[in-house]
Design an enzyme around this catalytic site. Sequence first.
Site, PDB file in Angstrom:
ATOM      1  CG  LEU A   1      43.169  32.246  -1.945  1.00 19.35           C
ATOM      2  CD1 LEU A   1      42.063  32.980  -1.202  1.00 19.35           C
ATOM      3  CD2 LEU A   1      42.748  30.833  -2.266  1.00 19.35           C
ATOM      4  CG  ASP A   2      43.636  31.922  -9.151  1.00 15.72           C
ATOM      5  OD1 ASP A   2      44.856  31.705  -9.080  1.00 15.72           O
ATOM      6  OD2 ASP A   2      42.821  31.113  -9.634  1.00 15.72           O
ATOM      7  CD  GLU A   3      44.025  40.854  -9.743  1.00 17.27           C
ATOM      8  OE1 GLU A   3      43.668  42.044  -9.778  1.00 17.27           O
ATOM      9  OE2 GLU A   3      44.814  40.357 -10.580  1.00 17.27           O
TER      10      GLU A   3
END
Length: 295
Positions: free
Chosen positions: A138-140
């Site tokens: 997942l993106d940050e």
Amino acid sequence: MDFLIDSPWLNLIIPRQAEGQTIADFLMAWPCSKAYRYKLETEQRILLNDQPVRQNVKLKTADRLALKVFQQEEPDFVPWDQPLTVLYEDELVLAVSKPSGMIVHPDDKQKSGTLANQVAAYYHRTGQHCTVRPIHRLDEGTSGIVLFSKCPFFQPRLDQALAQKQIYRTYLAVVSGVMKPKAKLTIDQPIGRDRHQSKAYRISSTGKPACTHIEVLQCRQKQHQTLVRCELETGRTHQIRVHLASIQHPIINDPLYNPRPVQGRMKLHAWKCVWTDPLSGCRREVVDELPQAFW
């Protein structure tokens, strides 16, 4: 297929459909690489009816095949003993909740402060000897479910399931603007890198195919915001963020694709994940409820 896990052994009863196959043919269906099959054979981690055998031996219906695949391994990330929310766990898969603002793994395995480091500490704390293998990322700024594979033998099957869109992921997002209540739409637009922003992506005719299904759940007229559910058919980098921005409904607090000032966390959450257990064939479903103050 009948099976029993008696760690470190996986015990299988050969079904009628596999009659006449060699052990190598049988293992290729998992899929199991040639190198891994050779390693199992040379280390005598393949037993047929309680006897070590080579992988070219042919199978018979009701044979007992035992594979020593639950080997003890040490976590390959520095343990970071911080609270970890475990959503689901069995012998093959660990599902945890990633908070917004945290990356899945560091760019150097000697570094700490990431979800992978938390998982390494969890394995150590619970006496599990597993390396840390995220199945997806997942993106940050995105919160929610991340799956980890606990056994190297099953990693290729799970990777294959992800590539073949057999791991279904559903996200919730809060977007700018009021959308039509209960509306459903599909954005089927290819995504490629943005040549003008090094970390950004955009709709591009030369990009990779990307498809997102969107359903409007709730609207807040006064706040000029809408809660939507997004289901992925593909898993391109920043896919939901780019697709929603392309229809002029960017995600709230998205630092790359929403021109408004960022005031808090990005409102994107990996809410549900569904997959098929590689051994039993049973459906597994995990939900990570929305964090407080998300909507």
